[in-house]
Design a protein around this motif. Structure first.
Motif, PDB file in Angstrom:
ATOM      1  N   LEU A 210       0.840  -1.191   0.000  1.00  0.00           N
ATOM      2  CA  LEU A 210       0.000   0.000   0.000  1.00  0.00           C
ATOM      3  C   LEU A 210       0.875   1.241   0.000  1.00  0.00           C
ATOM      4  CD1 LEU A 210      -2.920  -0.736   2.511  1.00  0.00           C
ATOM      5  CD2 LEU A 210      -2.831  -1.080   0.032  1.00  0.00           C
ATOM      6  N   GLY A 211       0.590   2.147  -0.910  1.00  0.00           N
ATOM      7  CA  GLY A 211       1.340   3.391  -0.954  1.00  0.00           C
ATOM      8  C   GLY A 211       1.464   3.938  -2.358  1.00  0.00           C
ATOM      9  N   PRO A 212       2.338   4.929  -2.522  1.00  0.00           N
ATOM     10  CA  PRO A 212       2.564   5.509  -3.852  1.00  0.00           C
ATOM     11  C   PRO A 212       3.091   4.471  -4.840  1.00  0.00           C
ATOM     12  CG  PRO A 212       3.562   6.854  -2.115  1.00  0.00           C
ATOM     13  CD  PRO A 212       3.146   5.567  -1.481  1.00  0.00           C
ATOM     14  N   ASP A 213       3.124   4.852  -6.093  1.00  0.00           N
ATOM     15  CA  ASP A 213       3.550   3.927  -7.146  1.00  0.00           C
ATOM     16  C   ASP A 213       4.933   3.356  -6.888  1.00  0.00           C
ATOM     17  OD1 ASP A 213       1.194   4.330  -8.471  1.00  0.00           O
ATOM     18  OD2 ASP A 213       2.005   5.730  -9.958  1.00  0.00           O
ATOM     19  N   HIS A 214       5.851   4.160  -6.345  1.00  0.00           N
ATOM     20  CA  HIS A 214       7.215   3.646  -6.159  1.00  0.00           C
ATOM     21  C   HIS A 214       7.252   2.542  -5.103  1.00  0.00           C
ATOM     22  CE1 HIS A 214       8.318   5.511  -2.244  1.00  0.00           C
ATOM     23  NE2 HIS A 214       7.489   6.467  -2.599  1.00  0.00           N
ATOM     24  N   VAL A 215       6.355   2.603  -4.121  1.00  0.00           N
ATOM     25  CA  VAL A 215       6.285   1.545  -3.109  1.00  0.00           C
ATOM     26  C   VAL A 215       5.773   0.250  -3.741  1.00  0.00           C
ATOM     27  CG1 VAL A 215       5.148   0.811  -0.978  1.00  0.00           C
ATOM     28  CG2 VAL A 215       6.001   3.150  -1.196  1.00  0.00           C
ATOM     29  N   VAL A 216       4.728   0.373  -4.535  1.00  0.00           N
ATOM     30  CA  VAL A 216       4.154  -0.806  -5.196  1.00  0.00           C
ATOM     31  C   VAL A 216       5.137  -1.378  -6.212  1.00  0.00           C
ATOM     32  CG1 VAL A 216       2.279  -1.623  -6.665  1.00  0.00           C
ATOM     33  CG2 VAL A 216       1.807   0.025  -4.835  1.00  0.00           C
ATOM     34  N   ASP A 217       5.806  -0.509  -6.958  1.00  0.00           N
ATOM     35  CA  ASP A 217       6.776  -0.985  -7.951  1.00  0.00           C
ATOM     36  C   ASP A 217       7.935  -1.714  -7.272  1.00  0.00           C
ATOM     37  OD1 ASP A 217       5.252   0.114  -9.960  1.00  0.00           O
ATOM     38  OD2 ASP A 217       6.477   1.921 -10.177  1.00  0.00           O
ATOM     39  N   GLU A 218       8.409  -1.183  -6.142  1.00  0.00           N
ATOM     40  CA  GLU A 218       9.486  -1.841  -5.410  1.00  0.00           C
ATOM     41  C   GLU A 218       9.046  -3.220  -4.926  1.00  0.00           C
ATOM     42  OE1 GLU A 218      12.389  -0.959  -1.563  1.00  0.00           O
ATOM     43  OE2 GLU A 218      10.249  -0.477  -1.449  1.00  0.00           O
ATOM     44  N   ALA A 219       7.819  -3.304  -4.404  1.00  0.00           N
ATOM     45  CA  ALA A 219       7.312  -4.586  -3.922  1.00  0.00           C
ATOM     46  C   ALA A 219       7.207  -5.597  -5.051  1.00  0.00           C
ATOM     47  CB  ALA A 219       5.957  -4.386  -3.257  1.00  0.00           C
ATOM     48  N   ARG A 220       6.716  -5.154  -6.205  1.00  0.00           N
ATOM     49  CA  ARG A 220       6.596  -6.069  -7.342  1.00  0.00           C
ATOM     50  C   ARG A 220       7.959  -6.571  -7.803  1.00  0.00           C
ATOM     51  NH1 ARG A 220       1.945  -2.371 -10.157  1.00  0.00           N
ATOM     52  NH2 ARG A 220       0.127  -3.553  -9.415  1.00  0.00           N
ATOM     53  N   ALA A 221       8.935  -5.690  -7.839  1.00  0.00           N
ATOM     54  CA  ALA A 221      10.276  -6.094  -8.256  1.00  0.00           C
ATOM     55  C   ALA A 221      10.887  -7.083  -7.268  1.00  0.00           C
ATOM     56  CB  ALA A 221      11.169  -4.862  -8.406  1.00  0.00           C
ATOM     57  N   ALA A 222      10.690  -6.822  -5.970  1.00  0.00           N
ATOM     58  CA  ALA A 222      11.242  -7.712  -4.954  1.00  0.00           C
ATOM     59  C   ALA A 222      10.576  -9.079  -5.007  1.00  0.00           C
ATOM     60  CB  ALA A 222      11.073  -7.094  -3.568  1.00  0.00           C
ATOM     61  N   MET A 263      -1.676 -13.042   7.878  1.00  0.00           N
ATOM     62  CA  MET A 263      -0.414 -12.316   7.824  1.00  0.00           C
ATOM     63  C   MET A 263      -0.374 -11.515   6.522  1.00  0.00           C
ATOM     64  SD  MET A 263       1.117 -13.126  10.636  1.00  0.00           S
ATOM     65  CE  MET A 263       2.763 -12.458  10.291  1.00  0.00           C
ATOM     66  N   LEU A 264      -0.258 -10.202   6.651  1.00  0.00           N
ATOM     67  CA  LEU A 264      -0.162  -9.326   5.499  1.00  0.00           C
ATOM     68  C   LEU A 264       1.315  -9.166   5.172  1.00  0.00           C
ATOM     69  CD1 LEU A 264      -2.778  -6.633   6.586  1.00  0.00           C
ATOM     70  CD2 LEU A 264      -3.150  -8.701   5.209  1.00  0.00           C
ATOM     71  N   TYR A 265       1.772  -9.882   4.145  1.00  0.00           N
ATOM     72  CA  TYR A 265       3.205  -9.916   3.865  1.00  0.00           C
ATOM     73  C   TYR A 265       3.602  -8.781   2.923  1.00  0.00           C
ATOM     74  CZ  TYR A 265       7.860 -11.581   3.912  1.00  0.00           C
ATOM     75  OH  TYR A 265       9.201 -11.637   4.132  1.00  0.00           O
ATOM     76  N   CYS A 266       4.599  -8.016   3.369  1.00  0.00           N
ATOM     77  CA  CYS A 266       5.057  -6.834   2.637  1.00  0.00           C
ATOM     78  C   CYS A 266       6.429  -7.093   2.011  1.00  0.00           C
ATOM     79  CB  CYS A 266       5.159  -5.635   3.575  1.00  0.00           C
ATOM     80  SG  CYS A 266       3.613  -5.216   4.411  1.00  0.00           S
ATOM     81  N   TYR A 267       6.575  -6.716   0.752  1.00  0.00           N
ATOM     82  CA  TYR A 267       7.873  -6.789   0.082  1.00  0.00           C
ATOM     83  C   TYR A 267       8.488  -5.408  -0.112  1.00  0.00           C
ATOM     84  CZ  TYR A 267       7.500 -11.769  -0.916  1.00  0.00           C
ATOM     85  OH  TYR A 267       7.420 -13.139  -0.788  1.00  0.00           O
ATOM     86  N   GLY A 268       7.688  -4.370  -0.119  1.00  0.00           N
ATOM     87  CA  GLY A 268       8.215  -3.016  -0.175  1.00  0.00           C
ATOM     88  C   GLY A 268       8.743  -2.598   1.174  1.00  0.00           C
ATOM     89  N   THR A 269       9.813  -1.807   1.219  1.00  0.00           N
ATOM     90  CA  THR A 269      10.511  -1.518   2.475  1.00  0.00           C
ATOM     91  C   THR A 269      10.009  -0.284   3.216  1.00  0.00           C
ATOM     92  OG1 THR A 269      12.214  -0.290   1.252  1.00  0.00           O
ATOM     93  CG2 THR A 269      12.626  -2.627   1.664  1.00  0.00           C
TER      94      THR A 269
END
Length: 281
Positions: A210-222, A263-269
């Protein structure tokens, strides 16, 4: 139903902020994945640090690759962390499936299931205060929770889910609601087959950003990098939930399946995701 946070692995130094924010919010548990040949923090070490910075929230491996580890030392480490946190450790265990992890650990991939079963027999014995055997005495300390920390098993095949009833306390399903229901039913069926009292604890896991595009893009890449070995990385990334409504719908769906925790698993930092997820709930 409880809701926990699965911690990202991309910035270990930021995890203290994640832990403190999660404890101040509505979250029940902090989870951390395990790999050996990967750029991730070792989960028992990292969770010990986070447990020391918190007082209420549980710390959970999801899942620790037990066959890669020495059995007696793992039993001692888990008992120590459980004792020092007052029983806040949840030990999620699995066998893993990456050739490189097993190669580096010197453990044949083909024996990982049998090895985990043997490890559980030894660890349950040690956690009850019995001797290791072969003239070796007990290995302390005793865990805070009698018989050992709460054990969850992750997996998808019947042989993996059967361990929930044989050795564990619950099942961790890293699957969407459309698939998790059948896995939960399998865990319940084995539980009854083994004559266990009550019901297994059922924990679901869903990937979120959840967040701006850069947060989502980072999570997708990770996520794509993490799942590249499966050949299904695109499919996994496509399941990432990126809206508050999507997160709420998933939590509601898992509740309908009888899950005890999601568990809500997050990949964005970005640690601000903790507050966004709290608001979404």
């Amino acid at each position: 139903m409880n809701v926990g946070i699965g911690l990202p692995i991309g910035d270990p130094a930021a995890l203290l902020s994640w832990a403190r924010r999660a404890e101040a919010g509505p979250f029940s548990t902090l989870g951390l994945l395990d790999r050996l040949v990967y750029d991730n923090p070792e989960p028992l070490v990292a969770l010990a640090v986070l447990a020391g910075a918190t007082s209420r929230i549980r710390v959970q491996t999801e899942v620790l690759l037990a066959p890669l580890r020495d059995t007696a030392l793992l039993a001692k480490q888990a008992a120590t962390l459980d004792r020092m946190t007052g029983g806040r450790l949840v030990l999620g265990l699995g066998v893993g499936g990456r050739d490189d992890d097993h190669q580096v650990a010197g453990v044949p991939l083909t024996t990982r299931g049998r090895r985990l079963d043997g490890q559980m027999e030894v660890m349950r014995r040690l956690w009850s205060g019995q001797a290791h055997g072969d003239g070796a005495g007990p290995i302390g300390p005793l865990p805070a929770r009698p018989g050992g920390p709460e054990i969850l098993f992750g997996g998808f095949r019947p042989a993996a889910i059967e361990r929930v009833a044989r050795w564990g306390d619950g099942f961790l399903a890293a699957a969407p609601p459309t698939w998790a229901g059948g896995l939960f039913d399998t865990a319940r069926a084995f539980w009854r087959e083994y004559g266990r009292d009550g019901e297994p604890r059922l924990v679901a896991q869903v990937n979120v950003a959840l967040g701006p595009d850069h947060v989502v893009d980072e999570a997708r890449a990770a996520m794509h990098a993490y799942y590249a070995f499966t050949g299904r990385a695109d499919h996994m990334v496509a399941g990432l939930l990126t809206t508050p409504g999507g997160v709420r719908e998933a939590v509601t769906a898992f509740a309908g399946l009888g899950a005890d925790e999601v568990m809500l698993y997050c990949y964005g930092t970005d640690p601000d995701q903790v507050d966004r997820l709290a608001d979404a709930l």
